[in-house]
Enzyme design. Structure first.
Site, PDB file in Angstrom:
ATOM      1  N   HIS A 154      -4.547  -5.605  -8.517  1.00 42.91           N
ATOM      2  CA  HIS A 154      -5.473  -4.557  -8.091  1.00 42.91           C
ATOM      3  C   HIS A 154      -6.897  -5.116  -8.102  1.00 42.91           C
ATOM      4  CE1 HIS A 154      -6.914  -0.529  -7.383  1.00 42.91           C
ATOM      5  NE2 HIS A 154      -7.847  -0.769  -8.274  1.00 42.91           N
ATOM      6  N   MET A 187       0.811  -1.219   0.000  1.00 39.07           N
ATOM      7  CA  MET A 187       0.000   0.000   0.000  1.00 39.07           C
ATOM      8  C   MET A 187       0.848   1.275   0.000  1.00 39.07           C
ATOM      9  SD  MET A 187      -2.848  -1.451  -0.235  1.00 39.07           S
ATOM     10  CE  MET A 187      -4.142  -0.268   0.080  1.00 39.07           C
ATOM     11  N   ASN A 247       1.724  -5.692 -10.222  1.00 40.35           N
ATOM     12  CA  ASN A 247       0.841  -5.388  -9.096  1.00 40.35           C
ATOM     13  C   ASN A 247      -0.499  -6.069  -9.340  1.00 40.35           C
ATOM     14  OD1 ASN A 247      -0.062  -4.051  -6.687  1.00 40.35           O
ATOM     15  ND2 ASN A 247      -1.196  -2.622  -7.990  1.00 40.35           N
TER      16      ASN A 247
HETATM   17  C1  GRF Z   1      -5.945  -7.424  -2.240  1.00 32.98           C
HETATM   18  O1  GRF Z   1      -7.308  -7.331  -2.511  1.00 32.98           O
HETATM   19  C2  GRF Z   1      -5.144  -6.647  -3.251  1.00 32.98           C
HETATM   20  O2  GRF Z   1      -5.655  -6.704  -4.537  1.00 32.98           O
HETATM   21  C3  GRF Z   1      -5.283  -5.251  -2.694  1.00 32.98           C
HETATM   22  O3  GRF Z   1      -5.185  -5.394  -1.300  1.00 32.98           O
HETATM   23  C4  GRF Z   1      -5.597  -6.720  -0.929  1.00 32.98           C
HETATM   24  C5  GRF Z   1      -4.435  -7.345  -0.245  1.00 32.98           C
HETATM   25  O4  GRF Z   1      -4.739  -8.608   0.267  1.00 32.98           O
HETATM   26  N1  GRF Z   1      -4.322  -4.344  -3.279  1.00 32.98           N
HETATM   27  P1  GRF Z   1      -3.584  -9.608   0.707  1.00 32.98           P
HETATM   28  O5  GRF Z   1      -2.632  -8.824   1.615  1.00 32.98           O
HETATM   29  O6  GRF Z   1      -2.897 -10.115  -0.515  1.00 32.98           O
HETATM   30  O7  GRF Z   1      -4.296 -10.686   1.466  1.00 32.98           O
END
Ligand code: GRF
Length: 197
Positions: free
Chosen positions: A111, A92, A109
């Protein structure tokens, strides 16, 4: 052909990271996961990575005075691991143009939306509020344009009557876990093909 080496960047739970680690266990998978980096010391995913004997590194963005100094430290660490690829998985932090340029074509990435719809955060909530019937997830190349790089793979899920952001997120997440390993393997095989000619 040698497996390519990938690092995974996380900030939290790490379920996408786990799907990559699991896929990479297969002998024929073209990538090995060499390290997991988190910008948050309390990221749950770090524990999973340790339990899988994967090297972990915390680079806490709060300890850096600017985005540039954080990016520089992250870039140094990634370079020190001799990686071929970097997979952002629930990472993030916006990465600056210098670091992104260094990894152009080699940084992916995932998304949780059908890009170019719903870049940024709260994608499920926004999709429900708009009344769209189809939502999904996208794996894309990382560029300096937030969630705007070339699309590698995407898949759709229905938005069902009565969906909440949580129920929709769970449906999308299942697909994320399916397509991220596929997309990483696709990019790795393309890189392997380029370097073997
Ligand atoms: C996922 O939905 C990803 O696409 C988004 O944040 C979430 C992360 O989940 N950017 P994780 O940490 O992989 O369980």
């Amino acid at each position: 052909m040698r497996k390519l080496r990938a690092g995974v960047l996380i900030s939290g739970r790490g379920s996408n990271m786990m799907s990559l680690i699991e896929a990479a266990r297969a002998q024929e998978y073209p990538v090995e996961i060499r390290c997991v980096v988190s910008n948050r010391p309390d990221a749950k995913g770090l524990e999973h990575a340790v339990s899988q004997d994967i090297a972990t590194k915390v680079i806490d963005h709060q300890a850096y005075a600017s985005r540039e100094t954080f990016d520089a430290e992250l870039g140094r660490y990634l370079a020190s691991q001799s990686l071929d690829l970097v997979a952002c998985a629930g990472f993030m932090r916006f990465l600056g143009p210098a670091l992104v340029a260094e990894w152009r074509g080699r940084m992916l990435n995932i998304h949780p939306s059908l890009l170019p719809a719903y870049p940024g955060v709260r994608t499920h909530e926004r999709a429900i509020a708009d009344g769209v019937k189809v939502h999904g997830c996208t794996v894309h190349q990382v560029t300096a344009d937030l969630d705007g790089g070339p699309i590698i793979l995407q898949t759709q899920v229905p938005v069902l009557p009565g969906d909440t952001p949580e129920t929709l997120a769970a449906r999308v997440l299942k697909e994320e876990h399916r397509i991220y390993p596929k997309a990483l393997a696709m990019v790795a095989r393309e890189l392997q093909a380029k370097t073997s000619t």
